[in-house]
Design an enzyme around this catalytic site. Structure first.
Site, PDB file in Angstrom:
ATOM      1  N   THR D  16       0.807  -1.218   0.000  1.00 50.88           N
ATOM      2  CA  THR D  16       0.000   0.000   0.000  1.00 50.88           C
ATOM      3  C   THR D  16       0.839   1.265   0.000  1.00 50.88           C
ATOM      4  O   THR D  16       0.462   2.277  -0.594  1.00 50.88           O
ATOM      5  CB  THR D  16      -0.920  -0.006   1.242  1.00 50.88           C
ATOM      6  OG1 THR D  16      -1.844  -1.084   1.090  1.00 50.88           O
ATOM      7  CG2 THR D  16      -1.668   1.295   1.415  1.00 50.88           C
ATOM      8  N   SER D  58       0.963  -7.504  -0.989  1.00 48.31           N
ATOM      9  CA  SER D  58       1.539  -8.661  -0.277  1.00 48.31           C
ATOM     10  C   SER D  58       0.643  -9.893  -0.265  1.00 48.31           C
ATOM     11  O   SER D  58       1.115 -11.002  -0.009  1.00 48.31           O
ATOM     12  CB  SER D  58       1.976  -8.281   1.145  1.00 48.31           C
ATOM     13  OG  SER D  58       0.869  -8.063   1.980  1.00 48.31           O
ATOM     14  N   THR D  87       1.278  -4.850   4.187  1.00 50.48           N
ATOM     15  CA  THR D  87       1.106  -5.227   5.597  1.00 50.48           C
ATOM     16  C   THR D  87       0.426  -6.572   5.806  1.00 50.48           C
ATOM     17  O   THR D  87       0.601  -7.196   6.850  1.00 50.48           O
ATOM     18  CB  THR D  87       0.277  -4.160   6.333  1.00 50.48           C
ATOM     19  OG1 THR D  87      -0.975  -3.994   5.668  1.00 50.48           O
ATOM     20  CG2 THR D  87       1.018  -2.831   6.380  1.00 50.48           C
TER      21      THR D  87
END
Lengths: 166, 166, 166, 166
Positions: D16, D58, D87
């Protein structure tokens, strides 16, 4: 609308809008204008030119300075002019421009530097740039979300805002 | 200038201008409008009201949605209306507004969300808010630094910019 | 890491990091600290408390001021302290803190106000907050991307940067 | 502190933190890393190098991707490594790095893109860059204002926050 082929000309004279902090001096000074970057960020495709005239706080402008600004406006090869200017004596400079015929002239500034996250600078510039395209010839001030005729406004320094006089 | 006592009415319909990132969903959605905060930051003292109509990407607007927007514009107790809208079908909505008499109607959006540091949102809103005050009745689009008559512009999706058609 | 249950305590003393522009005064002054907002924006869930001690440019700090800061650090019910401070005399205040045992004390400031779009403030605060959690007891300065031991750094005012002395 | 002469190496893998909005596509994608600009804004004088490894969300990282990241960390000519990463699976990548000896490795990301005005990105990067300088060899995650040992944290996706497991 004033449908013109001439680029809109932006004359920078200083004021809070372009104040920077210089750590080595522990003080603030008017720096290189941030206008080119703001116009790129705003994805402006309308032709325009930016010219620096002065780098002064408007409380420091002399009659000679105002005459210089007026001369630059009169000589500019365009009927649409935007002038960035300190807010404190904007209406005085407006008076020096009142007799220039055939041009839409918009004075604009900011109450916080454009480099601040929470500044009115970008919104005000958008207002000015649109007013230059739409308003008939005359002198205007675009501050506090309002398009003022320059001869109908005054800055209320206590409130930190521009208010209509009549 | 359209010297009116009515507040300027801002109708929000969605679009990129109000896109937020929702981490829990790993996606972007249109959220609560950022307009109130932008107007506070811009130190706007001119009376205005913000009303939410829709929260849609403009590619998802139906004919019923556009009819709703037109009805809200027609019913609004003001002759000066600004509509935030996705950029992709702004000109279609403009056509649905073309027959509303006696109002200056300005469509505006952004190519990057207003919550981004480098967005055209704030400059565009300034343009729209000024155009609403200065332009004669009709429908306008303020994008890419230009005040367009809404029937004389198209969005060139490849270039990501609005261009005049005639 | 210093695994502590005590909240990290942030003491604000002023400096460039919290300088605001006050239009009515045509000048800059240190205002209400922006730290609470920055910590919210950073989504900090680690317990912390912010306490204002002073609002001074560090060139104006007296020996009595530095003694006050030292007393507040010593009295703080935590072994992890971050102090926001003007950059010009940060190393002097560090000397006044050198004898306080059992605490990780981190001095941090900024070369541009936190309210500016392009400021080092937020990055520096992140450095300081992490250093408070990881470094063994002692006094540190986190500026220019570097964690310095406070007795091994000096501010080079000409270059506007902190440099290691040995 | 790990007093090293090697530059700190930053490996970017996506996430992000580097998401951009591409208007022509009406969607968000990971773009060119904003890290160089953030480090300039933070006035970092500490030597560092930024290398792009991947540009992936991710959730899309495969075992082969994580093995690639691990290989790049092991081969990097430095004992201090920061990795920007989405994350959602940061702790999985951390496990793939657990056996690399003699290096302080810090995983960091953001819950909102760095290009947003209100993002945790810059604060998190400051935390990571300081942790790389101060923490002993091992794998860490710096999110939500906290320096976590990577084997003692999990992301609570509902709350959108990282929490200590033991």
């Amino acid at each position: 609308m004033t449908d013109s082929d001439d680029p809109i000309i932006l004359l920078t004279t200083g004021g809070t809008i372009d104040k920077l902090y210089f750590d080595a001096l522990s003080e603030y000074q008017i720096g290189e204008s941030i206008l080119p970057r703001l116009f790129a960020m705003a994805r402006v495709t309308q032709p325009f030119e930016i010219e620096e005239v002065l780098r002064k706080d408007s409380l420091e402008l002399s009659d000679a300075d105002r005459a210089l600004i007026a001369a630059r406006v009169a000589a500019a090869p365009s009927s649409r002019i935007v002038i960035t200017h300190g807010t404190d004596t904007m209406t005085e400079t407006a008076r020096a421009l009142a007799d220039i015929p055939g041009k839409t002239i918009v004075l604009v500034g900011a109450l916080a530097p454009a480099r601040f996250v929470e500044s009115d600078a970008t919104f005000n510039l958008g207002m000015a740039f649109a007013t230059a395209q739409v308003a008939p010839p005359g002198v205007y001030i675009t501050m506090n979300g309002t398009v003022f005729r320059a001869d109908q406004v005054v800055k209320d320094r206590e409130r930190g805002a521009f208010v209509k006089t009549r």
